[in-house]
Design a protein around this motif. Sequence first.
Motif, PDB file in Angstrom:
ATOM      1  N   ALA A 138      51.886  31.269  45.500  1.00 50.01           N
ATOM      2  CA  ALA A 138      52.638  30.248  44.771  1.00 50.01           C
ATOM      3  C   ALA A 138      53.045  30.723  43.382  1.00 50.01           C
ATOM      4  O   ALA A 138      53.614  29.951  42.597  1.00 50.01           O
ATOM      5  CB  ALA A 138      51.805  28.973  44.665  1.00 50.01           C
ATOM      6  N   GLY A 139      52.741  31.975  43.059  1.00 51.93           N
ATOM      7  CA  GLY A 139      53.141  32.542  41.778  1.00 51.93           C
ATOM      8  C   GLY A 139      52.099  32.432  40.685  1.00 51.93           C
ATOM      9  O   GLY A 139      52.358  32.821  39.540  1.00 51.93           O
ATOM     10  N   LYS A 140      50.920  31.925  41.024  1.00 46.44           N
ATOM     11  CA  LYS A 140      49.861  31.821  40.022  1.00 46.44           C
ATOM     12  C   LYS A 140      49.180  33.181  39.845  1.00 46.44           C
ATOM     13  O   LYS A 140      49.109  33.974  40.787  1.00 46.44           O
ATOM     14  CB  LYS A 140      48.839  30.764  40.437  1.00 46.44           C
ATOM     15  N   ARG A 141      48.665  33.437  38.634  1.00 45.72           N
ATOM     16  CA  ARG A 141      48.026  34.706  38.321  1.00 45.72           C
ATOM     17  C   ARG A 141      46.506  34.535  38.324  1.00 45.72           C
ATOM     18  O   ARG A 141      45.974  33.644  37.657  1.00 45.72           O
ATOM     19  CB  ARG A 141      48.491  35.223  36.959  1.00 45.72           C
ATOM     20  N   VAL A 142      45.835  35.411  39.070  1.00 44.94           N
ATOM     21  CA  VAL A 142      44.377  35.406  39.147  1.00 44.94           C
ATOM     22  C   VAL A 142      43.893  36.827  38.895  1.00 44.94           C
ATOM     23  O   VAL A 142      44.472  37.786  39.423  1.00 44.94           O
ATOM     24  CB  VAL A 142      43.872  34.916  40.514  1.00 44.94           C
ATOM     25  N   GLY A 143      42.842  36.981  38.094  1.00 40.52           N
ATOM     26  CA  GLY A 143      42.347  38.325  37.834  1.00 40.52           C
ATOM     27  C   GLY A 143      40.956  38.321  37.246  1.00 40.52           C
ATOM     28  O   GLY A 143      40.417  37.265  36.889  1.00 40.52           O
ATOM     29  N   ARG A 144      40.381  39.510  37.153  1.00 43.33           N
ATOM     30  CA  ARG A 144      39.042  39.681  36.593  1.00 43.33           C
ATOM     31  C   ARG A 144      38.942  41.047  35.915  1.00 43.33           C
ATOM     32  O   ARG A 144      39.632  41.990  36.288  1.00 43.33           O
ATOM     33  CB  ARG A 144      37.959  39.626  37.671  1.00 43.33           C
ATOM     34  N   VAL A 145      38.041  41.116  34.949  1.00 38.63           N
ATOM     35  CA  VAL A 145      37.555  42.391  34.435  1.00 38.63           C
ATOM     36  C   VAL A 145      36.056  42.398  34.647  1.00 38.63           C
ATOM     37  O   VAL A 145      35.359  41.472  34.215  1.00 38.63           O
ATOM     38  CB  VAL A 145      37.896  42.599  32.953  1.00 38.63           C
ATOM     39  N   ARG A 146      35.571  43.440  35.322  1.00 35.52           N
ATOM     40  CA  ARG A 146      34.146  43.577  35.594  1.00 35.52           C
ATOM     41  C   ARG A 146      33.578  44.703  34.723  1.00 35.52           C
ATOM     42  O   ARG A 146      34.097  45.819  34.725  1.00 35.52           O
ATOM     43  CB  ARG A 146      33.900  43.871  37.075  1.00 35.52           C
ATOM     44  N   ILE A 147      32.521  44.383  33.993  1.00 35.21           N
ATOM     45  CA  ILE A 147      31.859  45.363  33.136  1.00 35.21           C
ATOM     46  C   ILE A 147      30.898  46.188  33.991  1.00 35.21           C
ATOM     47  O   ILE A 147      30.156  45.639  34.813  1.00 35.21           O
ATOM     48  CB  ILE A 147      31.085  44.664  32.001  1.00 35.21           C
ATOM     49  N   VAL A 148      30.898  47.509  33.775  1.00 33.23           N
ATOM     50  CA  VAL A 148      30.106  48.413  34.601  1.00 33.23           C
ATOM     51  C   VAL A 148      29.276  49.331  33.717  1.00 33.23           C
ATOM     52  O   VAL A 148      29.777  49.894  32.737  1.00 33.23           O
ATOM     53  CB  VAL A 148      31.011  49.249  35.536  1.00 33.23           C
ATOM     54  N   ASP A 149      27.998  49.483  34.073  1.00 35.96           N
ATOM     55  CA  ASP A 149      27.120  50.408  33.366  1.00 35.96           C
ATOM     56  C   ASP A 149      27.375  51.837  33.803  1.00 35.96           C
ATOM     57  O   ASP A 149      27.997  52.098  34.843  1.00 35.96           O
ATOM     58  CB  ASP A 149      25.658  50.044  33.644  1.00 35.96           C
ATOM     59  N   ASN A 150      26.872  52.781  33.016  1.00 40.34           N
ATOM     60  CA  ASN A 150      26.966  54.195  33.372  1.00 40.34           C
ATOM     61  C   ASN A 150      25.571  54.812  33.355  1.00 40.34           C
ATOM     62  O   ASN A 150      25.008  55.010  32.280  1.00 40.34           O
ATOM     63  CB  ASN A 150      27.879  54.918  32.382  1.00 40.34           C
ATOM     64  N   PRO A 151      24.954  55.064  34.537  1.00 45.32           N
ATOM     65  CA  PRO A 151      25.552  54.926  35.868  1.00 45.32           C
ATOM     66  C   PRO A 151      25.573  53.479  36.338  1.00 45.32           C
ATOM     67  O   PRO A 151      24.772  52.661  35.874  1.00 45.32           O
ATOM     68  CB  PRO A 151      24.625  55.782  36.740  1.00 45.32           C
ATOM     69  N   PRO A 152      26.471  53.163  37.284  1.00 46.20           N
ATOM     70  CA  PRO A 152      26.568  51.787  37.772  1.00 46.20           C
ATOM     71  C   PRO A 152      25.325  51.384  38.558  1.00 46.20           C
ATOM     72  O   PRO A 152      24.674  52.210  39.202  1.00 46.20           O
ATOM     73  CB  PRO A 152      27.802  51.821  38.689  1.00 46.20           C
ATOM     74  N   THR A 153      25.008  50.096  38.502  1.00 40.76           N
ATOM     75  CA  THR A 153      23.937  49.557  39.336  1.00 40.76           C
ATOM     76  C   THR A 153      24.461  49.388  40.760  1.00 40.76           C
ATOM     77  O   THR A 153      25.670  49.432  41.018  1.00 40.76           O
ATOM     78  CB  THR A 153      23.478  48.198  38.810  1.00 40.76           C
TER      79      THR A 153
END
Length: 251
Positions: A138-153
Amino acid sequence: MARRLRFNGTNSGNGGCPALHEDLGTGEWIVQGKPLTEPEDLCQLQHFHDGEIAVVVPPELLVDFGPKEVTRVPKIIDLDDFSRLFKTFEHSAWRLETRRGYASDRKEETYREFVEKGTVTWDLDDAWCRNMRAQTSAGKRVGRVRIVDNPPTTGQLYLLDNAKRNSATGEDMRNLWRADAERLQLPAEDFWIFDSRFIALLHFDEDDTLLNVELITEPAEVLRYAQVRDAALHHSSPFEEFAAQVAATEK
């Protein structure tokens, strides 16, 4: 011990002073502004003592970013109301994910599959995916930013694989290293921002279990979270590029 300060806002267009910061430990506020130095001005101040300084700030700084209540009473919504937000938002929904894992993920059969095989065959026709496809179509915007450790869990690697599923429904999936998030002073909070108008702040316990969802509509608070969103988006990478970085570090 150093204070745990949160930047709440500034009326300066170029990011300078004046500004307000909140001490998350004591509830005190730190006002940043130009010092009042003229003796003729200082002598007019009442109850002023040695070692204290006065700063000058415009009134709109306090109106826009100061606390509206001495003690804020959280507005908690139930999970059914929270779920309905993903069907009723008007144009945008965006999330910051900061935890090292989520109890809800660890309960899934797909999590066990990922631990055993390193990848998952995702169901793209469950209720979440059907709704997200409907919203993004329908033209709506959905998104995320996921924070990641180094090294990742393990939990973060699971979600990095899970991003394939999210992306297939039209979500804009991105990642950011925790070191960069800390450098940017992003809050260690999980939240959704809907229509740039209100916040759903997710509260977890120490076992990564979602306890409740707090609805925030106060404009200054919403603006602060919107600024967090913009910074996270600017410095993050699309999940495919980030997954390639992670794979390269594991070799």
